[in-house]
Design a protein around this motif. Sequence first.
Motif, short mmCIF file in Angstrom:
data_model
loop_
_atom_site.label_atom_id
_atom_site.label_comp_id
_atom_site.label_asym_id
_atom_site.label_seq_id
_atom_site.Cartn_x
_atom_site.Cartn_y
_atom_site.Cartn_z
N LEU A 208 -33.56 -4.50 -0.99
CA LEU A 208 -33.15 -3.97 -2.28
C LEU A 208 -31.65 -3.76 -2.24
O LEU A 208 -31.12 -3.21 -1.27
CB LEU A 208 -33.86 -2.65 -2.58
N ILE A 209 -30.98 -4.20 -3.28
CA ILE A 209 -29.53 -4.00 -3.34
C ILE A 209 -29.16 -3.53 -4.73
O ILE A 209 -29.66 -4.06 -5.74
CB ILE A 209 -28.77 -5.30 -2.97
N THR A 210 -28.33 -2.49 -4.78
CA THR A 210 -27.90 -1.93 -6.05
C THR A 210 -26.52 -1.33 -5.87
O THR A 210 -25.93 -1.39 -4.78
CB THR A 210 -28.91 -0.87 -6.55
N GLY A 211 -25.98 -0.75 -6.92
CA GLY A 211 -24.66 -0.15 -6.86
C GLY A 211 -23.79 -0.63 -8.00
O GLY A 211 -24.23 -1.37 -8.88
N ASP A 212 -22.52 -0.22 -7.96
CA ASP A 212 -21.60 -0.60 -9.03
C ASP A 212 -20.54 -1.59 -8.55
O ASP A 212 -19.53 -1.80 -9.22
CB ASP A 212 -20.93 0.64 -9.61
N ASP A 213 -20.77 -2.21 -7.38
CA ASP A 213 -19.86 -3.23 -6.86
C ASP A 213 -20.50 -4.61 -7.07
O ASP A 213 -21.15 -5.15 -6.17
CB ASP A 213 -19.58 -2.98 -5.38
N SER A 214 -20.37 -5.16 -8.25
CA SER A 214 -21.03 -6.42 -8.59
C SER A 214 -20.53 -7.58 -7.73
O SER A 214 -21.30 -8.50 -7.42
CB SER A 214 -20.83 -6.73 -10.07
N GLN A 215 -19.27 -7.54 -7.32
CA GLN A 215 -18.71 -8.62 -6.52
C GLN A 215 -19.40 -8.70 -5.15
O GLN A 215 -19.77 -9.78 -4.68
CB GLN A 215 -17.21 -8.43 -6.34
N PHE A 216 -19.60 -7.54 -4.52
CA PHE A 216 -20.26 -7.53 -3.22
C PHE A 216 -21.73 -7.91 -3.35
O PHE A 216 -22.28 -8.61 -2.51
CB PHE A 216 -20.13 -6.15 -2.57
N ILE A 217 -22.38 -7.44 -4.40
CA ILE A 217 -23.78 -7.77 -4.62
C ILE A 217 -23.97 -9.28 -4.78
O ILE A 217 -24.89 -9.87 -4.21
CB ILE A 217 -24.33 -7.00 -5.84
N ASP A 218 -23.09 -9.92 -5.51
CA ASP A 218 -23.14 -11.37 -5.68
C ASP A 218 -22.94 -12.08 -4.34
O ASP A 218 -23.58 -13.09 -4.05
CB ASP A 218 -22.09 -11.84 -6.68
N PHE A 219 -22.06 -11.52 -3.51
CA PHE A 219 -21.80 -12.11 -2.19
C PHE A 219 -23.05 -12.06 -1.33
O PHE A 219 -23.41 -13.02 -0.66
CB PHE A 219 -20.66 -11.36 -1.50
N VAL A 220 -23.76 -10.93 -1.33
CA VAL A 220 -24.98 -10.78 -0.54
C VAL A 220 -26.04 -11.76 -1.01
O VAL A 220 -26.73 -12.37 -0.20
CB VAL A 220 -25.50 -9.33 -0.60
N LYS A 221 -26.18 -11.92 -2.30
CA LYS A 221 -27.19 -12.83 -2.84
C LYS A 221 -26.93 -14.27 -2.39
O LYS A 221 -27.87 -15.02 -2.07
CB LYS A 221 -27.22 -12.74 -4.36
N LYS A 222 -25.67 -14.66 -2.36
CA LYS A 222 -25.33 -16.02 -1.95
C LYS A 222 -25.46 -16.20 -0.44
O LYS A 222 -25.77 -17.27 0.05
CB LYS A 222 -23.91 -16.37 -2.40
N TRP A 223 -25.25 -15.14 0.32
CA TRP A 223 -25.32 -15.18 1.77
C TRP A 223 -26.73 -15.50 2.23
O TRP A 223 -26.94 -16.32 3.08
CB TRP A 223 -24.85 -13.87 2.36
#
Length: 223
Positions: A208-223
């Motif tokens: 599960l990933i959440t938060g207000d840092d959309s840039q990092f969240i996108d990075f994790v999804k691509k990783w």
Amino acid sequence: MSWFHRYGATVLAEPTTYREAATHPEWQHAMAEEIAALERTGNWDLVPLPHDVIAITCKWVYKVKTRSDGSLERYKARVVARSFQQEHGRDYDETFARIAHMTTIRTLLAVASVRQWSISQLDVKNTVLNGELCEVYMQPPPRYSIPHGTVCRLRRSLYGLKLAPQAWFECFSMLSMTLEPSDHDPALIVHTFPRGRPLLLLYFDDMLITGDDSQFIDFVKKW
């Protein structure tokens, strides 16, 4: 091998042995896909078996995967190591892997709801295959032909190995070197960046990933 029907589709029953599966093209294709995936990700090297080293064996496990409506999705074959042949101190040490507590999951969902953060649930494909290993030797699975006198030295984990979950968690920790595990629950990884606050929660092969840092969240999804 028997057949059964599911929502109008004729489906092969799940075999219990390689001999059963080998007589059906559907399972032959599934095994070929699994071997190709393991080779593509560099799961093992073919090497001579070192002196006084015992190579564990493995087996094929077969599963009919279905969609939410019960219809056939695909035939899945996996190479599974026989972990009961492993010996502590010889080919594994630490086996513990952090898994999120249910109270942590509920708290994370509540915080995200109050702060109106979007929540993404990721099912990491072949989770345990991502962990790095050393000095684990295995006899090849049935159907996989290798030169005489060689075995598979595992570079990455396999389903069934005692240290598979731990190897995956250590691999994931490399991604989160700039983050900090929570004192309450080490499976919750959180850190405050100048641009936001990402939170990641691990539950074996679910994240599960959440938060207000959309840039990092996108990075994790691509990783």
